[in-house]
Design a protein around this motif. Structure first.
Motif, PDB file in Angstrom:
ATOM      1  N   GLU A   1     -25.793 -17.330 -33.030  1.00 30.16           N
ATOM      2  CA  GLU A   1     -27.243 -17.548 -33.018  1.00 30.16           C
ATOM      3  C   GLU A   1     -27.625 -18.715 -32.108  1.00 30.16           C
ATOM      4  OE1 GLU A   1     -29.579 -15.721 -34.296  1.00 30.16           O
ATOM      5  OE2 GLU A   1     -28.123 -14.289 -35.117  1.00 30.16           O
ATOM      6  N   ALA A   2     -26.759 -19.708 -31.965  1.00 28.36           N
ATOM      7  CA  ALA A   2     -27.067 -20.866 -31.125  1.00 28.36           C
ATOM      8  C   ALA A   2     -27.114 -20.505 -29.649  1.00 28.36           C
ATOM      9  CB  ALA A   2     -26.040 -21.969 -31.366  1.00 28.36           C
ATOM     10  N   VAL A   3     -26.313 -19.519 -29.232  1.00 29.50           N
ATOM     11  CA  VAL A   3     -26.281 -19.133 -27.818  1.00 29.50           C
ATOM     12  C   VAL A   3     -27.079 -17.853 -27.570  1.00 29.50           C
ATOM     13  CG1 VAL A   3     -24.080 -20.258 -27.423  1.00 29.50           C
ATOM     14  CG2 VAL A   3     -24.112 -17.869 -28.159  1.00 29.50           C
ATOM     15  N   LYS A   4     -27.990 -17.514 -28.472  1.00 31.70           N
ATOM     16  CA  LYS A   4     -28.785 -16.302 -28.301  1.00 31.70           C
ATOM     17  C   LYS A   4     -29.719 -16.453 -27.100  1.00 31.70           C
ATOM     18  CE  LYS A   4     -31.554 -13.044 -30.977  1.00 31.70           C
ATOM     19  NZ  LYS A   4     -32.187 -12.785 -32.305  1.00 31.70           N
ATOM     20  N   GLY A   5     -29.751 -15.456 -26.235  1.00 35.25           N
ATOM     21  CA  GLY A   5     -30.577 -15.491 -25.037  1.00 35.25           C
ATOM     22  C   GLY A   5     -29.882 -16.059 -23.828  1.00 35.25           C
ATOM     23  N   LEU A   6     -28.655 -16.544 -23.961  1.00 32.63           N
ATOM     24  CA  LEU A   6     -27.902 -17.106 -22.836  1.00 32.63           C
ATOM     25  C   LEU A   6     -26.972 -16.040 -22.259  1.00 32.63           C
ATOM     26  CD1 LEU A   6     -27.032 -20.616 -24.318  1.00 32.63           C
ATOM     27  CD2 LEU A   6     -28.866 -20.013 -22.730  1.00 32.63           C
ATOM     28  N   PRO A   7     -26.583 -16.159 -20.993  1.00 35.45           N
ATOM     29  CA  PRO A   7     -25.738 -15.128 -20.366  1.00 35.45           C
ATOM     30  C   PRO A   7     -24.311 -15.147 -20.928  1.00 35.45           C
ATOM     31  CG  PRO A   7     -26.125 -16.931 -18.849  1.00 35.45           C
ATOM     32  CD  PRO A   7     -26.991 -17.190 -20.031  1.00 35.45           C
TER      33      PRO A   7
ATOM     34  N   ALA B   1     -17.985 -21.658 -20.856  1.00 35.76           N
ATOM     35  CA  ALA B   1     -18.045 -22.835 -21.730  1.00 35.76           C
ATOM     36  C   ALA B   1     -16.892 -22.843 -22.715  1.00 35.76           C
ATOM     37  CB  ALA B   1     -19.384 -22.854 -22.462  1.00 35.76           C
ATOM     38  N   ALA B   2     -16.527 -21.676 -23.250  1.00 40.12           N
ATOM     39  CA  ALA B   2     -15.391 -21.617 -24.173  1.00 40.12           C
ATOM     40  C   ALA B   2     -14.104 -22.005 -23.466  1.00 40.12           C
ATOM     41  CB  ALA B   2     -15.290 -20.214 -24.767  1.00 40.12           C
ATOM     42  N   ARG B   3     -13.926 -21.604 -22.232  1.00 42.36           N
ATOM     43  CA  ARG B   3     -12.722 -21.993 -21.490  1.00 42.36           C
ATOM     44  C   ARG B   3     -12.696 -23.504 -21.257  1.00 42.36           C
ATOM     45  NH1 ARG B   3     -13.832 -17.319 -18.288  1.00 42.36           N
ATOM     46  NH2 ARG B   3     -14.668 -18.705 -16.663  1.00 42.36           N
TER      47      ARG B   3
ATOM     48  N   LYS C   1     -10.474 -28.774 -22.457  1.00 44.73           N
ATOM     49  CA  LYS C   1     -10.984 -30.136 -22.651  1.00 44.73           C
ATOM     50  C   LYS C   1     -11.538 -30.718 -21.347  1.00 44.73           C
ATOM     51  CE  LYS C   1      -7.786 -31.067 -26.439  1.00 44.73           C
ATOM     52  NZ  LYS C   1      -6.733 -31.977 -26.996  1.00 44.73           N
ATOM     53  N   THR C   2     -12.257 -29.884 -20.597  1.00 42.11           N
ATOM     54  CA  THR C   2     -12.903 -30.311 -19.339  1.00 42.11           C
ATOM     55  C   THR C   2     -14.409 -29.990 -19.399  1.00 42.11           C
ATOM     56  OG1 THR C   2     -12.378 -28.174 -18.341  1.00 42.11           O
ATOM     57  CG2 THR C   2     -10.814 -29.994 -17.989  1.00 42.11           C
ATOM     58  N   THR C   3     -15.012 -30.343 -20.491  1.00 40.11           N
ATOM     59  CA  THR C   3     -16.423 -30.006 -20.682  1.00 40.11           C
ATOM     60  C   THR C   3     -17.314 -30.844 -19.772  1.00 40.11           C
ATOM     61  OG1 THR C   3     -16.566 -31.605 -22.485  1.00 40.11           O
ATOM     62  CG2 THR C   3     -16.032 -29.327 -23.072  1.00 40.11           C
ATOM     63  N   LEU C   4     -18.510 -30.317 -19.515  1.00 45.47           N
ATOM     64  CA  LEU C   4     -19.496 -31.019 -18.695  1.00 45.47           C
ATOM     65  C   LEU C   4     -20.330 -31.992 -19.514  1.00 45.47           C
ATOM     66  CD1 LEU C   4     -20.738 -27.952 -16.613  1.00 45.47           C
ATOM     67  CD2 LEU C   4     -19.023 -29.647 -15.956  1.00 45.47           C
ATOM     68  N   THR C   5     -20.448 -31.770 -20.795  1.00 40.92           N
ATOM     69  CA  THR C   5     -21.206 -32.653 -21.689  1.00 40.92           C
ATOM     70  C   THR C   5     -20.240 -33.550 -22.459  1.00 40.92           C
ATOM     71  OG1 THR C   5     -21.162 -30.955 -23.427  1.00 40.92           O
ATOM     72  CG2 THR C   5     -23.063 -30.963 -21.932  1.00 40.92           C
ATOM     73  N   ALA C   6     -20.821 -34.589 -23.054  1.00 43.73           N
ATOM     74  CA  ALA C   6     -19.994 -35.536 -23.830  1.00 43.73           C
ATOM     75  C   ALA C   6     -19.495 -34.868 -25.118  1.00 43.73           C
ATOM     76  CB  ALA C   6     -20.816 -36.785 -24.155  1.00 43.73           C
ATOM     77  N   TRP C   7     -18.165 -34.983 -25.358  1.00 40.48           N
ATOM     78  CA  TRP C   7     -17.578 -34.352 -26.554  1.00 40.48           C
ATOM     79  C   TRP C   7     -16.246 -35.023 -26.852  1.00 40.48           C
ATOM     80  CZ3 TRP C   7     -13.182 -30.865 -26.031  1.00 40.48           C
ATOM     81  CH2 TRP C   7     -12.754 -30.348 -27.252  1.00 40.48           C
ATOM     82  N   ASP C   8     -15.982 -35.262 -28.140  1.00 42.21           N
ATOM     83  CA  ASP C   8     -14.733 -35.873 -28.586  1.00 42.21           C
ATOM     84  C   ASP C   8     -13.725 -34.764 -28.887  1.00 42.21           C
ATOM     85  OD1 ASP C   8     -12.713 -37.423 -29.531  1.00 42.21           O
ATOM     86  OD2 ASP C   8     -13.841 -38.269 -31.237  1.00 42.21           O
ATOM     87  N   PRO C   9     -12.658 -34.648 -28.087  1.00 41.08           N
ATOM     88  CA  PRO C   9     -11.696 -33.563 -28.307  1.00 41.08           C
ATOM     89  C   PRO C   9     -10.995 -33.611 -29.656  1.00 41.08           C
ATOM     90  CG  PRO C   9     -11.412 -34.549 -26.142  1.00 41.08           C
ATOM     91  CD  PRO C   9     -12.339 -35.435 -26.903  1.00 41.08           C
ATOM     92  N   LYS C  10     -11.105 -34.726 -30.400  1.00 38.11           N
ATOM     93  CA  LYS C  10     -10.455 -34.786 -31.691  1.00 38.11           C
ATOM     94  C   LYS C  10     -11.134 -33.910 -32.722  1.00 38.11           C
ATOM     95  CE  LYS C  10      -9.008 -39.606 -30.978  1.00 38.11           C
ATOM     96  NZ  LYS C  10      -9.099 -41.005 -31.513  1.00 38.11           N
ATOM     97  N   TRP C  11     -12.354 -33.562 -32.452  1.00 42.45           N
ATOM     98  CA  TRP C  11     -13.120 -32.797 -33.423  1.00 42.45           C
ATOM     99  C   TRP C  11     -13.558 -31.463 -32.819  1.00 42.45           C
ATOM    100  CZ3 TRP C  11     -13.049 -35.104 -38.071  1.00 42.45           C
ATOM    101  CH2 TRP C  11     -12.853 -36.487 -38.101  1.00 42.45           C
TER     102      TRP C  11
ATOM    103  N   VAL D   1     -22.995 -24.589 -22.733  1.00 45.31           N
ATOM    104  CA  VAL D   1     -23.310 -23.351 -22.018  1.00 45.31           C
ATOM    105  C   VAL D   1     -24.474 -23.576 -21.054  1.00 45.31           C
ATOM    106  CG1 VAL D   1     -24.103 -20.975 -22.280  1.00 45.31           C
ATOM    107  CG2 VAL D   1     -22.424 -21.899 -23.878  1.00 45.31           C
ATOM    108  N   ARG D   2     -25.519 -24.255 -21.491  1.00 47.17           N
ATOM    109  CA  ARG D   2     -26.684 -24.510 -20.632  1.00 47.17           C
ATOM    110  C   ARG D   2     -26.328 -25.423 -19.467  1.00 47.17           C
ATOM    111  NH1 ARG D   2     -28.990 -24.968 -25.885  1.00 47.17           N
ATOM    112  NH2 ARG D   2     -30.388 -23.225 -26.343  1.00 47.17           N
ATOM    113  N   ALA D   3     -25.458 -26.414 -19.713  1.00 44.10           N
ATOM    114  CA  ALA D   3     -25.046 -27.307 -18.619  1.00 44.10           C
ATOM    115  C   ALA D   3     -24.270 -26.542 -17.550  1.00 44.10           C
ATOM    116  CB  ALA D   3     -24.198 -28.451 -19.172  1.00 44.10           C
TER     117      ALA D   3
END
Length: 299
Positions: free
Chosen positions: A74-80, A87-89, A94-104, A115-117
């Motif tokens: 539901e969070a990614v509804k309307g996205l390609p 984004a899942a890859r 662990k090479t995301t474009l947004t800030a994220w703690d890989p421990k969690w 996905v939007r980024a």
């Protein structure tokens, strides 16, 4: 284009060729397909389930896993779909474009933001291609064109200066306007007093009074019982006709002036015209054909 920020122009020498436009159209079609919203829910559920399995530490019940996956979907509804998979890859590597703690493990909001980024570069490229394909091609102005534009701008500047000068001038006051109207009215009345360019209307009426019924009535009272001497009819009829035509002409002209004054709501001049019209019509009633006048005198 400075006057239209949503329109773009390009010199003819720098415009895209036919081959380049075909290649750009192909890239545009592919980007539009990649940016289209997903329609296969099953494919999105597979991507989300695989993403969450990489962060499983303990055993999770099937109901909890389904609820969690449904929140991601539901969070990614309307996205390609291509953006969701990319984004899942990135989360897995662990090479995301947004800030994220890989421990969690990421939550659904973090996943949607990632996905939007990832879609920003694709949308920017699509926008640039559309601007290139829709840009208006123009030829640079020649020296003659520049001279013509400069002359037109000079003419416009002169007209603006003249307009500003006229605006600074004093406006005519209502008193001045009334004086001009009264002078025009008196000039028109003076013109009406001339009939046929030979003699004045007042002179014609005076001569007619001296030669017609009023003089006959006075003569009858001076010499009671005396018979009226015959007078030539042709001259009197012509004189009566001229006087009546002059009176009718003056009344019609005065009435026309009176109608114009009514439109301007000039009460003082309208009253003067009403008085003049009444006088002319009263004078015209005195000049009847000789036969009618004689019968009236006998009665």
């Amino acid at each position: 284009m400075p006057s239209r920020p949503n329109r773009f122009v390009v010199l003819r020498s720098l415009a895209a060729t036919t081959t380049e436009r075909r290649a750009l159209c192909a890239v545009q079609n592919r980007l539009e397909q990649d940016l289209a919203p997903w329609t296969d829910r099953g494919a999105v559920e597979v991507i989300v389930t695989r993403l969450n399995l990489n962060f499983e530490i303990g055993r999770v019940s099937e109901i909890d896993a389904r609820i969690r996956d449904n929140e991601f979907v539901e969070a990614v509804k309307g996205l390609p779909l291509a953006g969701i998979e990319a984004a899942a890859r990135r989360f897995g590597a662990k090479t995301t474009l947004t800030a994220w703690d890989p421990k969690w493990r990421p939550n659904s909001a973090q996943f949607a933001d990632e996905v939007r980024a990832g879609l920003i570069p694709l949308r920017t490229k699509l926008l640039h291609i559309r601007r290139v394909l829709e840009a208006e091609v123009y030829d640079p102005p020649t020296e003659a064109d520049q001279a013509r534009v400069a002359a037109e701008m000079a003419r416009f500047a002169r007209e603006r200066a003249a307009f500003a000068e006229d605006a600074d001038r004093a406006r005519p006051t209502p008193t001045h306007i009334a004086e001009v109207r009264e002078a025009t009215f008196r000039a028109g009345v003076a013109d009406l007093k001339r009939f046929d360019g030979h003699f004045a209307l007042g002179d014609l009426m005076g001569r007619l009074d001296a030669k017609s019924g009023r003089g006959s009535a006075q003569a009858g009272r001076a010499l009671p019982g005396a018979a009226a001497s015959p007078r030539p009819a042709a001259g009197r009829e012509r004189l009566f006709a001229d006087a009546r035509a002059a009176a009718d002409l003056g009344a019609a002209a005065l009435q026309a002036f009176r109608d114009d004054l009514s439109k301007d709501e000039n009460t003082a001049l309208a009253t003067i015209f009403d008085d003049l019209i009444a006088r002319v019509e009263a004078a015209a009633q005195r000049y009847v054909p000789p036969g009618d006048h004689a019968s009236g005198a006998r009665a």
